[in-house]
Design an enzyme around this catalytic site. Structure first.
Site, short mmCIF file in Angstrom:
data_model
loop_
_atom_site.label_atom_id
_atom_site.label_comp_id
_atom_site.label_asym_id
_atom_site.label_seq_id
_atom_site.Cartn_x
_atom_site.Cartn_y
_atom_site.Cartn_z
N THR A 143 0.73 -1.21 -0.16
CA THR A 143 0.09 -0.19 0.06
C THR A 143 1.08 1.43 0.04
O THR A 143 1.95 1.33 0.63
CB THR A 143 -0.92 0.00 1.39
OG1 THR A 143 -1.89 -1.06 1.38
CG2 THR A 143 -1.66 1.11 1.40
N ARG A 171 -13.53 -8.74 0.37
CA ARG A 171 -12.43 -8.43 1.41
C ARG A 171 -11.87 -6.96 1.47
O ARG A 171 -11.76 -6.47 0.67
CB ARG A 171 -11.14 -9.28 1.27
CG ARG A 171 -10.17 -9.36 2.33
CD ARG A 171 -9.09 -8.19 1.91
NE ARG A 171 -7.89 -8.04 2.96
CZ ARG A 171 -7.05 -7.56 2.99
NH1 ARG A 171 -7.04 -6.54 1.94
NH2 ARG A 171 -6.04 -7.52 3.68
N VAL A 172 -11.89 -6.38 2.72
CA VAL A 172 -11.55 -5.07 2.79
C VAL A 172 -10.33 -5.11 3.88
O VAL A 172 -10.53 -5.77 4.77
CB VAL A 172 -12.60 -4.13 3.52
CG1 VAL A 172 -12.24 -2.89 3.86
CG2 VAL A 172 -13.70 -4.22 2.49
N GLY A 173 -9.41 -4.47 3.62
CA GLY A 173 -8.23 -4.47 4.58
C GLY A 173 -8.30 -3.24 5.31
O GLY A 173 -9.39 -2.67 5.52
N GLY A 195 0.88 -3.56 5.04
CA GLY A 195 1.32 -4.76 5.58
C GLY A 195 0.27 -5.62 5.41
O GLY A 195 -0.90 -5.21 4.95
N GLY A 197 -3.40 -6.49 6.33
CA GLY A 197 -4.25 -5.53 6.75
C GLY A 197 -5.22 -6.00 7.94
O GLY A 197 -5.53 -5.47 8.97
N1 ASP Z 1 -2.55 -3.23 4.11
C1 ASP Z 1 -3.14 -3.73 2.58
C2 ASP Z 1 -4.04 -4.56 2.82
O1 ASP Z 1 -4.29 -5.33 3.66
C3 ASP Z 1 -2.02 -4.31 1.91
C4 ASP Z 1 -0.54 -3.69 1.73
O2 ASP Z 1 -0.18 -2.69 2.86
O3 ASP Z 1 0.18 -3.86 0.97
O4 ASP Z 1 -4.89 -4.42 2.03
#
Ligand code: ASP
Length: 232
Positions: A143, A171-173, A195, A197
């Site tokens: 992200t 799915r939602v992070g 990271g 989520g």
């Molecule tokens: N935090 C994001 C998620 O879980 C993924 C990421 O950080 O790349 O969707």
């Protein structure tokens, strides 16, 4: 950073700077973890999560939104034009289209080809960045989160992502969730996260880091405490 810094130098608000900053990777097809060109979910659909927060605790967010490249700017419109904080899925898309955003195909040939390759095994194992799940040692997520302080001393933050590659549809992070993926408290500081989520949501990570700083911890110490809590 350059795009954001450019606006800060002109005396613009932090919230303007972070929006401009994260729009850069959102528009970059080579960046396969954010916006246009992002890796799809397991059904081949690119679904974006993003949020933004300013110095007045005002915030906006979209989750699971398809077909609109600049999810962060839709989140900003949610913040500025609605009495709500968060819009999801079709509702977010409907709102974006009603506010002048253009519908487009976000799945690039490269991300589509990789997804089709993944379908052969359909193995979904979200893991830490150091233990990549994708062929060729590629990260399955990354992200962009950006924080800034402007010349007036005010803070702003933005966070945007296509989420974990090949996630379940729906799915939602952490990234669009205020307090998890992003938190800005102008009196204390700001935090944003990247990271897995699910781990960040469990501890409401960004809010936790800001609250630890409120209690006197330095930013690095606050982040360490949050990560240790996840590990525990
Ligand atoms: N935090 C994001 C998620 O879980 C993924 C990421 O950080 O790349 O969707």
């Amino acid at each position: 950073n350059e795009a954001a810094w450019h606006l800060l130098q002109q005396g613009r608000r932090a919230v303007d700077a972070v929006e401009a900053g994260v729009r850069v990777p959102e528009a970059d097809p080579e960046n396969q973890t954010v916006g246009y060109g992002g890796r799809p979910d397991r059904d081949g659909r690119v679904t974006l999560d993003a949020c933004i927060m300013d110095e007045h605790y005002r915030c906006g967010s979209v989750a699971g939104m398809e077909h609109i490249m600049h999810a962060v700017s839709v989140a900003r419109q949610v913040m500025e034009k609605t009495p709500h904080v968060m819009l999801v899925g079709d509702g977010a898309l409907q709102f974006a289209l009603a506010n002048g955003f253009t519908k487009q195909r976000l799945l690039t040939a490269k991300s589509e080809a990789e997804w089709k390759e993944w379908l052969k095994t359909s193995e979904y194992k979200p893991q830490r960045n150091v233990e990549n799940m994708l062929p060729g040692g590629k990260h399955n997520h990354d992200t962009i989160g950006m924080l800034a302080m402007d010349a007036a001393g005010n803070m702003g933050g933005a966070c945007t992502t296509s989420g974990m590659a090949y996630k379940l549809h729906g799915r939602v992070g952490d990234s669009p969730i205020i307090g998890a993926g992003l938190y800005v408290d102008n009196e204390v500081g700001a935090a944003t996260s990247s990271g897995v989520g699910e781990e960040v949501i469990r501890i409401v990570g960004s809010h936790l880091v800001v609250e630890l700083m409120r209690m006197g911890l330095k930013p690095e110490e606050a982040c360490r405490k949050a990560v240790e809590r996840i590990a525990r």
